[in-house]
Design an enzyme around this catalytic site. Structure first.
Site, PDB file in Angstrom:
ATOM      1  N   HIS A 122      38.008  62.800  63.728  1.00  0.00           N
ATOM      2  CA  HIS A 122      38.176  61.496  64.760  1.00  0.00           C
ATOM      3  C   HIS A 122      38.930  61.728  65.803  1.00  0.00           C
ATOM      4  CE1 HIS A 122      38.852  57.357  65.750  1.00  0.00           C
ATOM      5  NE2 HIS A 122      39.271  57.136  64.680  1.00  0.00           N
TER       6      HIS A 122
ATOM      7  N   LYS B 241      31.435  61.847  64.151  1.00  0.00           N
ATOM      8  CA  LYS B 241      32.749  62.056  63.399  1.00  0.00           C
ATOM      9  C   LYS B 241      32.511  62.930  62.229  1.00  0.00           C
ATOM     10  CE  LYS B 241      35.448  58.252  65.248  1.00  0.00           C
ATOM     11  NZ  LYS B 241      34.273  57.560  65.946  1.00  0.00           N
TER      12      LYS B 241
ATOM     13  N   PHE C 154      42.856  50.564  65.159  1.00  0.00           N
ATOM     14  CA  PHE C 154      43.975  49.750  64.829  1.00  0.00           C
ATOM     15  C   PHE C 154      44.299  49.002  65.616  1.00  0.00           C
ATOM     16  CE2 PHE C 154      46.439  53.329  61.869  1.00  0.00           C
ATOM     17  CZ  PHE C 154      45.270  53.292  61.111  1.00  0.00           C
TER      18      PHE C 154
ATOM     19  N   HIS D  99      31.180  54.010  64.927  1.00  0.00           N
ATOM     20  CA  HIS D  99      32.522  54.530  64.797  1.00  0.00           C
ATOM     21  C   HIS D  99      32.699  54.993  63.592  1.00  0.00           C
ATOM     22  CE1 HIS D  99      36.805  54.285  65.454  1.00  0.00           C
ATOM     23  NE2 HIS D  99      37.123  53.887  64.288  1.00  0.00           N
TER      24      HIS D  99
ATOM     25  N   GLU E  24      31.691  47.942  59.219  1.00  0.00           N
ATOM     26  CA  GLU E  24      30.820  48.355  60.569  1.00  0.00           C
ATOM     27  C   GLU E  24      29.520  47.875  60.165  1.00  0.00           C
ATOM     28  OE1 GLU E  24      30.292  51.339  63.878  1.00  0.00           O
ATOM     29  OE2 GLU E  24      31.330  52.186  62.312  1.00  0.00           O
TER      30      GLU E  24
ATOM     31  N   CYS F 281      42.130  53.570  68.878  1.00  0.00           N
ATOM     32  CA  CYS F 281      40.854  54.485  68.681  1.00  0.00           C
ATOM     33  C   CYS F 281      39.684  54.015  69.678  1.00  0.00           C
ATOM     34  CB  CYS F 281      40.327  54.469  67.448  1.00  0.00           C
ATOM     35  SG  CYS F 281      41.932  55.416  66.126  1.00  0.00           S
TER      36      CYS F 281
END
Length: 409
Positions: free
Chosen positions: A336, A331, A395, A301, A312, A161
């Protein structure tokens, strides 16, 4: 070694809230949510039945029908975004094609083509000759290079990502090394197929609000329960300032800082302390030669997962302390976009600089004591900012931070 100034001179966006940069930005600032029931295939037997799809999208409206048939959707989205960025930049390609590079970012490349082809093969159908070129990630870049005659360096990154942000970083490294004068950074993603949806559902990563898709993605909200799959493409043309000025290009922003780090913690879960993401933000600030106080906005994110949003938040606090700038997650509107997200979210930062508006975090209704920053809840906000940061966390512990600033010529 003296750092070469880099600038952004072209942008392209293909998203669930708008196709084209203007439509995308309008969707963000007006709080348009692109999430709804999955229509791409029959999802009625799956535990997750919602996504942020590109609805009423017809690739043949943007490219020859035969060309569209040779591309996986992630390639189509990247191709269209790249075309918008190049056209808007007014770059004369033919006379300097060897000095124009291309970096593609994608998390899962042609996984939908693989899934559909396997299902057809199991049903007794032949595998066609286009299968492999539609499945492998670098062919998205190849199709763009062929269409526009780009002969410079061409690379594809697959850092989950954070791939979109890392495409920008890789483009910057090529330019700093003198390997090109202009580099097109592109991201594209479409993972909407039953096998991927099922796998992410089993991992507990996705929101299960099938009965209320519009409110399913709730970054930083106490009631968040996972992310929502999105799809799309984004592109930025990045040039050395010298090259851009020599051709009289319109400059949208300076690409001032970039960084990549790894949590080295877990293959899917983030470091709960946010240490790796914090280190990434600090490195990007150091590259940009900016103090934390210079950042006026962070595009988070912010996927709406319980662990990710908390980590985060801790990372931002570790870097910015009690004076953290406004931070929002787009998002909540687009879902996403994975490999495309790093590009489209940097575009949101550039537009925030240019337009003086911060896009909101939608559906932030129930405060979470563990997420207690200013997330620009529910409504866009006017703000005069000079620098913005975009974070992408993937990831494998992948962290990417990109900083853009107003260009001081």
């Amino acid at each position: 070694m003296t750092q070469i100034k880099l600038v952004i001179t072209g942008m392209g966006a293909v998203t669930p809230v708008g196709l084209g940069v203007d439509a995308y930005w309008s969707g963000l600032t007006h709080g348009v949510c692109g999430i709804g029931p999955i229509t791409r295939f029959d999802a009625s037997s799956l535990p997750i039945q919602i996504a942020a799809e590109l609805r009423d999208f017809h690739a043949e409206n943007y490219m020859p029908r035969q060309l569209a048939r040779t591309m996986d959707p992630f390639m189509q989205y990247a191709f269209i975004a790249a075309d918008e960025a190049l056209r808007g930049s007014a770059l004369s390609i033919e006379r300097e094609a060897d000095r124009i590079g291309l970096v593609m970012g994608t998390a899962m490349a042609g996984v939908t083509t693989v899934a559909c082809t396997q299902a057809a093969f199991d049903a007794g159908k032949r595998v066609g000759p286009r299968f492999v070129p539609m499945a492998i990630g670098n062919i998205a870049a190849a199709q763009i290079a062929i269409a526009h005659g780009l002969h410079g360096p061409s690379l594809t990154v697959g850092t989950a990502c954070s791939a979109g942000g890392d495409a920008i970083l890789t483009a910057a490294l090529l330019l700093q090394a003198g390997e090109a004068d202009a580099v097109l950074a592109v991201g594209g993603e479409s993972i909407l197929c039953p096998v991927v949806v099922s796998g992410l559902a089993q991992a507990g990563a996705l929101s299960r609000r099938n009965d209320d898709p519009e409110h399913a993605c709730r970054p930083f909200d106490a009631m968040r329960d996972g992310f929502v799959i999105g799809e799309g493409g984004g592109a930025l043309l990045i040039e050395t300032l010298e090259h851009a000025q020599a051709r009289g290009a319109q400059i949208y922003a300076e690409l001032a800082g970039w960084a990549n780090t790894n949590d080295a913690h877990h293959v899917t879960a983030p470091d709960p302390t946010g240490a790796g993401a914090a280190a990434c933000m600090r490195r990007a600030l150091e590259r940009a030669a900016l103090p934390p106080s210079a950042i006026g906005y962070i595009n988070a994110h912010g996927t709406s997962t319980p662990l990710g949003d908390r980590a985060e938040t801790l990372a931002v606090k570790a870097v910015f302390g009690d004076d953290a700038p406004p931070i929002s997650s787009t998002k909540s509107m687009t879902g996403h976009l994975m490999g495309a997200g790093g590009l489209t979210e940097v575009i949101a930062c550039v537009q925030a600089l240019r337009e003086g508006i911060l896009p909101p975090t939608l559906h932030l209704d129930t405060p979470d004591p563990a997420c207690d920053l200013d997330y620009v809840p529910n409504t866009a906000r006017k703000a005069d900012i000079a620098a913005a940061m975009s974070n992408s966390l993937g990831f494998g512990g992948q962290n990417s931070s990109i900083i853009v600033t107003r260009c001081e010529k």
